[in-house]
Design a protein around this motif. Structure first.
Motif, PDB file in Angstrom:
ATOM      1  N   PRO A 236      63.721  17.344 122.187  1.00 49.16           N
ATOM      2  CA  PRO A 236      63.594  16.940 120.775  1.00 49.16           C
ATOM      3  C   PRO A 236      63.488  18.180 119.888  1.00 49.16           C
ATOM      4  O   PRO A 236      63.069  19.252 120.353  1.00 49.16           O
ATOM      5  CB  PRO A 236      62.286  16.139 120.754  1.00 49.16           C
ATOM      6  CG  PRO A 236      62.029  15.737 122.166  1.00 49.16           C
ATOM      7  CD  PRO A 236      62.652  16.802 123.025  1.00 49.16           C
TER       8      PRO A 236
ATOM      9  N   SER B  75      52.337  27.091 127.899  1.00 50.58           N
ATOM     10  CA  SER B  75      52.058  27.320 126.481  1.00 50.58           C
ATOM     11  C   SER B  75      52.630  26.164 125.686  1.00 50.58           C
ATOM     12  O   SER B  75      53.799  25.804 125.846  1.00 50.58           O
ATOM     13  CB  SER B  75      52.703  28.621 126.012  1.00 50.58           C
ATOM     14  OG  SER B  75      52.678  28.672 124.601  1.00 50.58           O
TER      15      SER B  75
ATOM     16  N   ASN C 138      61.522  19.319 117.716  1.00 51.82           N
ATOM     17  CA  ASN C 138      60.267  20.064 117.575  1.00 51.82           C
ATOM     18  C   ASN C 138      59.561  20.303 118.915  1.00 51.82           C
ATOM     19  O   ASN C 138      58.350  20.470 118.968  1.00 51.82           O
ATOM     20  CB  ASN C 138      59.323  19.353 116.595  1.00 51.82           C
ATOM     21  CG  ASN C 138      58.873  18.006 117.128  1.00 51.82           C
ATOM     22  OD1 ASN C 138      59.444  17.488 118.087  1.00 51.82           O
ATOM     23  ND2 ASN C 138      57.843  17.447 116.522  1.00 51.82           N
ATOM     24  N   ALA C 139      60.332  20.335 119.985  1.00 52.26           N
ATOM     25  CA  ALA C 139      59.736  20.675 121.288  1.00 52.26           C
ATOM     26  C   ALA C 139      59.282  22.128 121.273  1.00 52.26           C
ATOM     27  O   ALA C 139      60.012  23.002 120.806  1.00 52.26           O
ATOM     28  CB  ALA C 139      60.753  20.453 122.411  1.00 52.26           C
ATOM     29  N   THR C 140      58.076  22.382 121.751  1.00 48.57           N
ATOM     30  CA  THR C 140      57.508  23.734 121.674  1.00 48.57           C
ATOM     31  C   THR C 140      56.917  24.213 122.997  1.00 48.57           C
ATOM     32  O   THR C 140      56.593  25.398 123.121  1.00 48.57           O
ATOM     33  CB  THR C 140      56.370  23.779 120.629  1.00 48.57           C
ATOM     34  OG1 THR C 140      55.459  22.705 120.885  1.00 48.57           O
ATOM     35  CG2 THR C 140      56.921  23.654 119.223  1.00 48.57           C
ATOM     36  N   THR C 141      56.763  23.333 123.971  1.00 44.84           N
ATOM     37  CA  THR C 141      56.051  23.693 125.202  1.00 44.84           C
ATOM     38  C   THR C 141      56.934  24.523 126.138  1.00 44.84           C
ATOM     39  O   THR C 141      58.120  24.227 126.306  1.00 44.84           O
ATOM     40  CB  THR C 141      55.580  22.414 125.911  1.00 44.84           C
ATOM     41  OG1 THR C 141      54.753  21.676 125.016  1.00 44.84           O
ATOM     42  CG2 THR C 141      54.790  22.735 127.179  1.00 44.84           C
TER      43      THR C 141
ATOM     44  N   ASP D  40      56.365  16.782 125.484  1.00 47.09           N
ATOM     45  CA  ASP D  40      57.348  17.814 125.856  1.00 47.09           C
ATOM     46  C   ASP D  40      57.611  17.857 127.359  1.00 47.09           C
ATOM     47  O   ASP D  40      58.711  18.219 127.778  1.00 47.09           O
ATOM     48  CB  ASP D  40      56.884  19.204 125.387  1.00 47.09           C
ATOM     49  CG  ASP D  40      57.130  19.424 123.901  1.00 47.09           C
ATOM     50  OD1 ASP D  40      57.696  18.522 123.235  1.00 47.09           O
ATOM     51  OD2 ASP D  40      56.751  20.497 123.399  1.00 47.09           O
TER      52      ASP D  40
END
Lengths: 286, 286
Positions: free
Chosen positions: B106, A114, B108-111, A169
């Motif tokens: 980082p 995701s 804003n890492a979202t994965t 990422d």
């Protein structure tokens, strides 16, 4: 007329890696263009772009089942591999990678990815399964091909944002390049799904580009984003679109919303709308 | 006494890749051992194993916050980087990779990654956050280092299964090697968390290995798995363990259950139990 028999086709990861590692041993850089086939000039532009940036270009042709929902057009999605091979060879592609579904997804595959926030709005609302499927297949394809550079079309702008985030990422060692959308003489973004359109629908389809350009101009001039979006939605319905999933004006870097309600930085206008059973998407810089 | 000043330390992905790509240009193969530091002979065995399989060995020292739950021992997990560097140099490691948390994640890492079924039972029940964190950091580390081979300890057996599935499912181009658990003279599996144990707890800890060996022998002789598991749980409590999260006899390849209720193929006995505030795990082949 390019000699299509001259375009090698890899069907397995092992065949693919043997060819690519051979190129790397010879010191060649490798570019990659993932596609779902049904190639048109938009794809070929990506192949030529990759050819500008790398010595050898691999294009994958794989209709990825994990990014389609059960009710979507996986079964009817156009497939024309022989013609695709011919077109790729003509655009300077050195290898077509066309794995079977079972090669890509072994029976006991369980891993999912995701990408989070960048995948959640816009397309993520209307096609909630899509970006998980895209993230997984793109991660796999990049690890299978191991290219130096991979080129994605801006036509699927949110997909490009999602892929950039995925690669950042997960630290996948590849440069991601976005390539401008290719349009027909009337401004319609080229899409494999345009093949579904009747002549009458095609006329309506060609209005999408102009409506977005007008919305972008208004937002750029300082009009409120919510009002511009509402007007564009009305304009699409008036033009003959059956339904509008969204018209949105968002930040260009991550498709986040402008908290101020007006465009105060780099922006993108992006839309998805229906003509009969065909769903079209488009976007452009503001 | 190895010269610790001779062990290079990379703090950023860019520094790491510069060194590793330099080795590859010279034709060297690269081995990798990921660790959370607090190194003991178990880790050093993995480094030496990697050194048997590759020309240059990178070891990462990174206490990965995403695999700890809020109530767990992230803050108190032992950190001793100077000593770790010395130990790594002595074991033949060529580079320590010790990134800061902000370099790895980082803002804003979202994965996120889910490995699915292999991560869901056993440890996945008691530490539901762990394997998601492990999968993400291992995918990132493998993509950062780009080793030819990576060595993981069988001590964390489910982690090894999860990593193998992750690498297979994402087609990460690396060979994963599992290395047998290193034990002290009394059979206790070496673990950084053993440092938390009092002398009295250490005596109890050393019984785990024997209880598992006995359970394995019984199951191997055809006793019912549920009965063997229950007896082993009682034996651990009798030995002085405060609480047993699980004792399980599972298939060796994917830690799935035996549908027949008896061992009828390659099997593993695996357990997690508590001594005071310290949680110990162990496993062995049947």
């Amino acid at each position: 007329m390019p000699d299509t028999s001259a375009l090698p086709v890899a069907r397995t990861i092992a065949e693919l890696r043997e060819i690519v590692s051979g190129w790397k041993r010879q010191g060649f850089t490798v570019g990659f263009v993932p596609t779902m086939g049904a190639l048109h000039e938009g794809h070929l532009t990506l192949v030529r772009e990759a050819g500008q940036r790398a010595d050898r270009v691999v294009a994958s042709v794989f209709v990825n089942p994990t990014q389609f929902a059960a009710h979507e057009d996986l079964g009817s999605y156009p497939r024309q591999e022989a013609q695709d091979a011919e077109l790729l060879a003509g655009a300077g592609c050195a290898l077509m990678y066309a794995p079977a579904v079972g090669e890509m997804y072994p029976a006991n595959a369980t891993t999912t990815i995701s990408v989070g926030a960048p995948a959640e709005g816009l397309e993520g609302v209307f096609r909630p399964q899509m970006f998980g499927g895209v993230a997984l297949v793109v991660a796999k394809l990049l690890n299978q091909v191991q290219p130096h550079v991979a080129v994605f079309g801006e036509k699927d702008f949110q997909q490009l944002i999602v892929v950039r985030r995925l690669v950042r990422d997960l630290d996948i060692p590849v440069e991601i390049v976005g390539s401008p959308t290719v349009r027909d003489g009337h401004g319609l973004a080229l899409s494999s799904r345009n093949a579904y359109l009747s002549a009458e629908q095609l006329e309506v389809a060609r209005r999408l580009n102009g409506v977005l350009a007008e919305a972008g101009a208004k937002a750029s001039a300082g009009e409120r984003i919510d009002e511009v979006e509402a007007a564009a939605r009305e304009a699409l319905l008036t033009a003959g679109y059956a339904h509008v999933d969204y018209v949105a004006i968002r930040k260009a870097d991550d498709l986040g919303e402008f908290g101020s309600g007006v465009v105060d930085g780099p922006a993108r206008v992006i839309a998805a709308a229906w003509l009969g059973k065909t769903r079209l998407i488009d976007n452009m810089a503001i």
